[in-house]
Design a protein around this motif. Sequence first.
Motif, PDB file in Angstrom:
ATOM      1  N   THR A   1       7.643   1.123   9.574  1.00 34.03           N
ATOM      2  CA  THR A   1       8.570   2.183   9.981  1.00 34.03           C
ATOM      3  C   THR A   1      10.039   1.812   9.736  1.00 34.03           C
ATOM      4  OG1 THR A   1       8.647   1.368  12.252  1.00 34.03           O
ATOM      5  CG2 THR A   1       6.978   3.032  11.737  1.00 34.03           C
ATOM      6  N   GLU A   2      10.293   0.571   9.402  1.00 35.01           N
ATOM      7  CA  GLU A   2      11.656   0.086   9.214  1.00 35.01           C
ATOM      8  C   GLU A   2      12.201   0.292   7.797  1.00 35.01           C
ATOM      9  OE1 GLU A   2      13.402  -1.227  11.853  1.00 35.01           O
ATOM     10  OE2 GLU A   2      11.613  -0.717  13.022  1.00 35.01           O
ATOM     11  N   TYR A   3      11.392   0.851   6.900  1.00 34.87           N
ATOM     12  CA  TYR A   3      11.773   0.924   5.489  1.00 34.87           C
ATOM     13  C   TYR A   3      11.755   2.352   4.970  1.00 34.87           C
ATOM     14  CZ  TYR A   3      11.234  -4.033   5.968  1.00 34.87           C
ATOM     15  OH  TYR A   3      11.378  -5.313   6.398  1.00 34.87           O
ATOM     16  N   ASN A   4      12.672   2.623   4.036  1.00 31.80           N
ATOM     17  CA  ASN A   4      12.759   3.952   3.434  1.00 31.80           C
ATOM     18  C   ASN A   4      11.597   4.235   2.492  1.00 31.80           C
ATOM     19  OD1 ASN A   4      15.217   4.405   4.719  1.00 31.80           O
ATOM     20  ND2 ASN A   4      16.363   3.523   3.042  1.00 31.80           N
ATOM     21  N   PHE A   5      11.194   3.225   1.745  1.00 34.46           N
ATOM     22  CA  PHE A   5      10.112   3.364   0.779  1.00 34.46           C
ATOM     23  C   PHE A   5       9.191   2.156   0.886  1.00 34.46           C
ATOM     24  CE2 PHE A   5      13.786   5.487  -1.081  1.00 34.46           C
ATOM     25  CZ  PHE A   5      13.265   6.751  -1.327  1.00 34.46           C
ATOM     26  N   ILE A   6       7.924   2.413   0.696  1.00 33.32           N
ATOM     27  CA  ILE A   6       6.960   1.324   0.667  1.00 33.32           C
ATOM     28  C   ILE A   6       6.239   1.376  -0.670  1.00 33.32           C
ATOM     29  CG2 ILE A   6       4.853   0.362   1.653  1.00 33.32           C
ATOM     30  CD1 ILE A   6       5.864   1.368   4.379  1.00 33.32           C
ATOM     31  N   ILE A   7       6.346   0.296  -1.395  1.00 32.01           N
ATOM     32  CA  ILE A   7       5.670   0.153  -2.686  1.00 32.01           C
ATOM     33  C   ILE A   7       4.484  -0.765  -2.444  1.00 32.01           C
ATOM     34  CG2 ILE A   7       5.876  -0.655  -5.059  1.00 32.01           C
ATOM     35  CD1 ILE A   7       8.952  -0.087  -4.738  1.00 32.01           C
ATOM     36  N   TYR A   8       3.321  -0.190  -2.536  1.00 34.52           N
ATOM     37  CA  TYR A   8       2.095  -0.935  -2.275  1.00 34.52           C
ATOM     38  C   TYR A   8       1.528  -1.417  -3.608  1.00 34.52           C
ATOM     39  CZ  TYR A   8      -2.568  -1.987  -0.555  1.00 34.52           C
ATOM     40  OH  TYR A   8      -3.738  -2.619  -0.228  1.00 34.52           O
ATOM     41  N   VAL A   9       1.513  -2.700  -3.801  1.00 35.71           N
ATOM     42  CA  VAL A   9       0.947  -3.258  -5.038  1.00 35.71           C
ATOM     43  C   VAL A   9      -0.430  -3.826  -4.721  1.00 35.71           C
ATOM     44  CG1 VAL A   9       3.147  -3.709  -6.183  1.00 35.71           C
ATOM     45  CG2 VAL A   9       2.161  -5.450  -4.722  1.00 35.71           C
ATOM     46  N   TYR A  10      -1.335  -3.583  -5.627  1.00 37.22           N
ATOM     47  CA  TYR A  10      -2.697  -4.047  -5.418  1.00 37.22           C
ATOM     48  C   TYR A  10      -3.290  -4.510  -6.738  1.00 37.22           C
ATOM     49  CZ  TYR A  10      -4.055   0.445  -7.405  1.00 37.22           C
ATOM     50  OH  TYR A  10      -4.196   1.517  -8.237  1.00 37.22           O
ATOM     51  N   VAL A  11      -4.385  -5.214  -6.628  1.00 35.71           N
ATOM     52  CA  VAL A  11      -5.073  -5.748  -7.790  1.00 35.71           C
ATOM     53  C   VAL A  11      -6.557  -5.809  -7.454  1.00 35.71           C
ATOM     54  CG1 VAL A  11      -4.813  -8.167  -7.106  1.00 35.71           C
ATOM     55  CG2 VAL A  11      -4.974  -7.577  -9.522  1.00 35.71           C
ATOM     56  N   LYS A  12      -7.372  -5.771  -8.461  1.00 39.02           N
ATOM     57  CA  LYS A  12      -8.809  -5.903  -8.237  1.00 39.02           C
ATOM     58  C   LYS A  12      -9.083  -7.263  -7.610  1.00 39.02           C
ATOM     59  CE  LYS A  12      -9.775  -2.934 -12.099  1.00 39.02           C
ATOM     60  NZ  LYS A  12     -10.082  -2.819 -13.501  1.00 39.02           N
ATOM     61  N   GLU A  13     -10.063  -7.290  -6.723  1.00 34.37           N
ATOM     62  CA  GLU A  13     -10.350  -8.508  -5.961  1.00 34.37           C
ATOM     63  C   GLU A  13     -10.617  -9.715  -6.853  1.00 34.37           C
ATOM     64  OE1 GLU A  13     -13.558 -10.069  -2.679  1.00 34.37           O
ATOM     65  OE2 GLU A  13     -13.149  -7.930  -2.765  1.00 34.37           O
TER      66      GLU A  13
ATOM     67  N   ASP B   1      -1.779   5.299   4.510  1.00 33.70           N
ATOM     68  CA  ASP B   1      -1.496   6.020   3.260  1.00 33.70           C
ATOM     69  C   ASP B   1      -0.260   6.911   3.358  1.00 33.70           C
ATOM     70  OD1 ASP B   1      -3.241   5.084   1.354  1.00 33.70           O
ATOM     71  OD2 ASP B   1      -4.768   6.612   1.719  1.00 33.70           O
ATOM     72  N   LYS B   2      -0.077   7.553   4.480  1.00 37.57           N
ATOM     73  CA  LYS B   2       1.056   8.485   4.619  1.00 37.57           C
ATOM     74  C   LYS B   2       2.411   7.776   4.599  1.00 37.57           C
ATOM     75  CE  LYS B   2       0.455   8.619   9.599  1.00 37.57           C
ATOM     76  NZ  LYS B   2      -0.069   9.410  10.700  1.00 37.57           N
ATOM     77  N   PHE B   3       2.422   6.468   4.792  1.00 35.67           N
ATOM     78  CA  PHE B   3       3.669   5.709   4.777  1.00 35.67           C
ATOM     79  C   PHE B   3       3.970   5.079   3.418  1.00 35.67           C
ATOM     80  CE2 PHE B   3       1.944   5.499   9.106  1.00 35.67           C
ATOM     81  CZ  PHE B   3       2.965   6.156   9.783  1.00 35.67           C
ATOM     82  N   ILE B   4       2.997   5.080   2.545  1.00 33.09           N
ATOM     83  CA  ILE B   4       3.147   4.440   1.234  1.00 33.09           C
ATOM     84  C   ILE B   4       3.772   5.419   0.251  1.00 33.09           C
ATOM     85  CG2 ILE B   4       1.898   3.420  -0.704  1.00 33.09           C
ATOM     86  CD1 ILE B   4      -0.168   2.425   1.375  1.00 33.09           C
ATOM     87  N   SER B   5       4.860   5.010  -0.369  1.00 29.26           N
ATOM     88  CA  SER B   5       5.578   5.862  -1.316  1.00 29.26           C
ATOM     89  C   SER B   5       4.923   5.866  -2.688  1.00 29.26           C
ATOM     90  CB  SER B   5       7.030   5.383  -1.450  1.00 29.26           C
ATOM     91  OG  SER B   5       7.638   5.320  -0.187  1.00 29.26           O
ATOM     92  N   ILE B   6       4.413   4.722  -3.105  1.00 26.54           N
ATOM     93  CA  ILE B   6       3.742   4.612  -4.396  1.00 26.54           C
ATOM     94  C   ILE B   6       2.791   3.415  -4.349  1.00 26.54           C
ATOM     95  CG2 ILE B   6       5.602   3.211  -5.395  1.00 26.54           C
ATOM     96  CD1 ILE B   6       4.941   4.418  -8.123  1.00 26.54           C
ATOM     97  N   LYS B   7       1.683   3.547  -5.061  1.00 30.05           N
ATOM     98  CA  LYS B   7       0.737   2.441  -5.216  1.00 30.05           C
ATOM     99  C   LYS B   7       0.758   2.028  -6.679  1.00 30.05           C
ATOM    100  CE  LYS B   7      -2.380   4.070  -1.624  1.00 30.05           C
ATOM    101  NZ  LYS B   7      -3.739   4.542  -1.328  1.00 30.05           N
ATOM    102  N   ILE B   8       0.887   0.735  -6.903  1.00 31.72           N
ATOM    103  CA  ILE B   8       0.944   0.217  -8.278  1.00 31.72           C
ATOM    104  C   ILE B   8      -0.151  -0.817  -8.464  1.00 31.72           C
ATOM    105  CG2 ILE B   8       2.331  -1.037  -9.981  1.00 31.72           C
ATOM    106  CD1 ILE B   8       4.825   0.122  -8.658  1.00 31.72           C
ATOM    107  N   ASP B   9      -0.994  -0.572  -9.452  1.00 31.68           N
ATOM    108  CA  ASP B   9      -2.076  -1.487  -9.800  1.00 31.68           C
ATOM    109  C   ASP B   9      -1.507  -2.596 -10.679  1.00 31.68           C
ATOM    110  OD1 ASP B   9      -4.318  -2.821 -10.684  1.00 31.68           O
ATOM    111  OD2 ASP B   9      -5.344  -1.033 -11.422  1.00 31.68           O
ATOM    112  N   THR B  10      -1.520  -3.821 -10.178  1.00 30.61           N
ATOM    113  CA  THR B  10      -0.952  -4.945 -10.937  1.00 30.61           C
ATOM    114  C   THR B  10      -1.991  -5.695 -11.754  1.00 30.61           C
ATOM    115  OG1 THR B  10      -1.171  -6.490  -9.107  1.00 30.61           O
ATOM    116  CG2 THR B  10       0.907  -5.252  -9.268  1.00 30.61           C
ATOM    117  N   SER B  11      -3.187  -5.133 -11.856  1.00 20.05           N
ATOM    118  CA  SER B  11      -4.197  -5.797 -12.676  1.00 20.05           C
ATOM    119  C   SER B  11      -3.966  -5.547 -14.160  1.00 20.05           C
ATOM    120  CB  SER B  11      -5.608  -5.357 -12.271  1.00 20.05           C
ATOM    121  OG  SER B  11      -5.774  -3.977 -12.405  1.00 20.05           O
ATOM    122  N   LYS B  12      -3.103  -4.592 -14.448  1.00 19.34           N
ATOM    123  CA  LYS B  12      -2.741  -4.326 -15.837  1.00 19.34           C
ATOM    124  C   LYS B  12      -1.658  -5.315 -16.242  1.00 19.34           C
ATOM    125  CE  LYS B  12      -3.969   0.385 -14.989  1.00 19.34           C
ATOM    126  NZ  LYS B  12      -3.509   1.625 -14.476  1.00 19.34           N
TER     127      LYS B  12
END
Length: 95
Positions: A19-31, A64-75
């Motif tokens: 709740t302390e941030y304007n944008f949340i960039i969620y980065v993820y990768v395949k396990e 999910d409602k707090f995440i601004s964008i999800k970026i897949d870093t497996s690429k």
Amino acid sequence: MEKILFFDIPLLFEKKLFTEYNFIIYVYVKEKIQKERVLKRKKMNKEKLEKILETQSYNLKDYDKFISIKIDTSKDINQTKRSLVSFINKKVLNI
């Protein structure tokens, strides 16, 4: 000029800091890729990794409602950079 700060906070949701941030960039990768990358670090082993993953366990759908964008870093890294720059230009800088 507007400044943009990035914070890497593994426990962002668990500690209710989102709740302390304007944008949340969620980065993820395949396990599988995540494990390969982490196990290449010095002083890291499977046991340590499993403990870390247990600590960082949560139901992403709850946030999910707090995440601004999800970026897949497996690429490749260039794709990750393009996704990030595009998001910043559109949402943060309104370009």
